[in-house]
Enzyme design. Structure first.
Site, mmCIF file in Angstrom:
data_model
loop_
_atom_site.group_PDB
_atom_site.id
_atom_site.type_symbol
_atom_site.label_atom_id
_atom_site.label_comp_id
_atom_site.label_asym_id
_atom_site.label_seq_id
_atom_site.Cartn_x
_atom_site.Cartn_y
_atom_site.Cartn_z
ATOM 1 N N HIS A 211 0.818 -1.211 0.000
ATOM 2 C CA HIS A 211 0.000 0.000 0.000
ATOM 3 C C HIS A 211 0.854 1.264 0.000
ATOM 4 O O HIS A 211 0.357 2.340 -0.327
ATOM 5 C CB HIS A 211 -0.949 -0.027 1.203
ATOM 6 C CG HIS A 211 -2.167 -0.856 0.956
ATOM 7 N ND1 HIS A 211 -3.450 -0.366 1.085
ATOM 8 C CD2 HIS A 211 -2.306 -2.149 0.565
ATOM 9 C CE1 HIS A 211 -4.316 -1.315 0.801
ATOM 10 N NE2 HIS A 211 -3.647 -2.414 0.478
ATOM 11 N N SER A 215 0.190 -1.021 -6.347
ATOM 12 C CA SER A 215 0.289 -2.294 -7.060
ATOM 13 C C SER A 215 0.924 -2.115 -8.430
ATOM 14 O O SER A 215 0.728 -1.090 -9.099
ATOM 15 C CB SER A 215 -1.098 -2.912 -7.213
ATOM 16 O OG SER A 215 -1.039 -4.134 -7.911
ATOM 17 N N LYS A 239 -14.327 -8.559 -8.260
ATOM 18 C CA LYS A 239 -13.491 -9.469 -9.061
ATOM 19 C C LYS A 239 -12.882 -10.554 -8.177
ATOM 20 O O LYS A 239 -12.864 -11.743 -8.543
ATOM 21 C CB LYS A 239 -12.394 -8.675 -9.755
ATOM 22 C CG LYS A 239 -11.642 -9.445 -10.822
ATOM 23 C CD LYS A 239 -10.726 -8.521 -11.608
ATOM 24 C CE LYS A 239 -10.062 -9.275 -12.751
ATOM 25 N NZ LYS A 239 -9.218 -8.397 -13.585
ATOM 26 N N ASP A 240 -12.375 -10.165 -7.005
ATOM 27 C CA ASP A 240 -11.838 -11.158 -6.067
ATOM 28 C C ASP A 240 -12.927 -12.110 -5.595
ATOM 29 O O ASP A 240 -12.679 -13.306 -5.398
ATOM 30 C CB ASP A 240 -11.207 -10.460 -4.859
ATOM 31 C CG ASP A 240 -9.841 -9.864 -5.168
ATOM 32 O OD1 ASP A 240 -9.275 -10.205 -6.234
ATOM 33 O OD2 ASP A 240 -9.346 -9.069 -4.364
ATOM 34 N N GLU A 283 5.175 -34.398 0.207
ATOM 35 C CA GLU A 283 3.976 -33.822 -0.386
ATOM 36 C C GLU A 283 4.368 -33.024 -1.624
ATOM 37 O O GLU A 283 5.505 -32.574 -1.768
ATOM 38 C CB GLU A 283 3.278 -32.908 0.619
ATOM 39 C CG GLU A 283 2.740 -33.632 1.850
ATOM 40 C CD GLU A 283 1.686 -34.666 1.492
ATOM 41 O OE1 GLU A 283 0.812 -34.381 0.644
ATOM 42 O OE2 GLU A 283 1.739 -35.775 2.064
#
Length: 395
Positions: A211, A215, A239-240, A283
């Site tokens: 922030h 971005s 959108k998220d 894994e």
């Protein structure tokens, strides 16, 4: 006299500006309008972590960290505790979904140059988060005290023992003795919890650094005009939200339709120090680094290569001196980066197979390219691809 606030929220905000800060940072925060769905994976990782923490707390209520009772307590959770099987499946599935989200998140950052100035701290805190997640996952993998848990931890401890000077003292301190026992299991349990909650703090730091700088975006160019940005809400919350619906559908499908993918069959057998599994397999999310560990005959050499494969990521902002961020504007990088991602996938597949024949040589070729990309190709390409000879395609 001071004017009386018109509401409780206004009164609170004048004394502790939580509401105004939240509105500024998570509602009105300017985001590039051209972000694609690869930017959703950060939100996916946060949701996965939330589910992991919540399910982990409920699992801890019924887990006993002793070698005599650990395996049976996990069986009790699966078979007798109400909805215990579901909580455990959410926890195990959450690990896979978290690692998948993190790996895609990092790959996106590499492709679009999100590690470059002024976002170096965003990149470094993100890698710190990855390391904490790996430590947490390893400690948690030991807790069920199954065959693969025990022998997987043994492989790692043996590799640590090969480190000169500090290896054996560190392993002895971690285990509380000479081998895996009650003290070691209890310490892994504590480590699992401490690092899990530490991850939350690192995420807060990661978001705070993001922030400050803002971005990145697919073009790699700084957006300075108001029409190039939109508020975070409602555009990216929507959108998220859509992406999360699809993400949770995959998550649910993994839990209900592919539960055997969440862990190996040998881990449903109680740990036995006298019986070594035919093939010790990690894994999937640890498989690339396990393949690197086995790529050379030397245990110490394999450990150095495996840890170095992550360490080199921390140096990436300084290895890549190009003034251009996004691989969209860097023709050579558009070829080299997909090959790097392919090398990582090959390492993952090789790590799930026996280290011989084609899989051994595949892992050696892949790890060679991994180091060649970061230490040789990336600095060379940075000199060839800059904002001058790419017609101003940089910042």
């Amino acid at each position: 006299m001071a004017e009386r606030p018109k509401s409780v929220s206004a009164w609170l905000n004048t004394r502790l500006p939580i509401i105004s800060v939240f509105r500024r940072e998570y509602i009105e925060f300017a985001m590039p309008r051209n972000l694609n769905y690869l930017w959703n994976f950060g939100a996916f990782a946060v949701v996965s972590l939330m589910l992991l923490v919540l399910s982990g707390i409920f699992l801890a209520f019924n887990y006993t960290p002793t070698i005599a009772d650990a395996f049976s307590s996990v069986e009790t959770i699966d078979r007798q505790v109400a909805s215990g099987w579901l909580v455990r499946a959410i926890h195990m599935g959450g690990v896979s979904m978290l690692f998948a989200a993190l790996y895609v998140h990092i790959a996106r950052s590499l492709y679009y140059g999100s590690y470059k100035a002024p976002r170096e701290l965003v990149w470094l805190t993100g890698l710190g988060l990855l390391l904490l997640v790996m430590i947490t996952a390893f400690a948690g993998y030991v807790l069920p005290w199954g065959q693969m848990s025990y022998w997987g931890a043994t492989v790692v401890i043996n590799a640590v023992n090969t480190v000169p000077l500090i290896g054996k003292p560190f392993a002895s301190w971690l285990l509380g003795g000479e081998g895996l026992g009650n003290i070691a299991l209890h310490r892994f349990f504590v480590l699992h919890f401490v690092t899990a909650f530490s991850i939350i703090g690192v995420i807060a730091l990661h978001v705070a650094t993001l922030h400050v700088t803002g971005s990145n975006n697919p073009t790699g160019k700084e957006l300075t005009r108001s029409h190039q940005t939109v508020p975070f809400h409602p555009y990216y919350t929507t959108k998220d939200g859509l992406g999360l619906c699809l993400f949770l559908m995959v998550y649910a499908g993994l839990i209900f339709f592919a539960p055997d993918f969440l862990t190996l069959a040998d881990n449903y057998v109680q740990a036995n120090s006298l019986v070594t599994p035919a093939d010790i397999t990690p894994e999937w999310y640890f498989a690339p680094f396990y393949a690197i560990l086995r790529a050379v005959p030397s245990k110490l050499g394999g450990l150095v290569l495996a840890t170095g494969s992550i360490a080199v990521l921390f140096a990436t902002p300084w290895l890549d001196a190009s003034g251009v961020r996004s691989a969209r504007s860097r023709p050579l990088l558009r070829v080299a980066l997909p090959a790097l991602f392919l090398a990582f996938i090959v390492l993952g597949i090789a790590g799930l197979h026996s280290p011989n024949g084609v899989w051994l040589w595949s892992s050696r070729i892949a790890v060679t390219y991994w180091y060649f990309y970061f230490l040789g190709l990336l600095p060379f390409v940075a000199r060839r691809e800059n904002s001058d000879n790419l017609n101003g395609a940089g910042e």
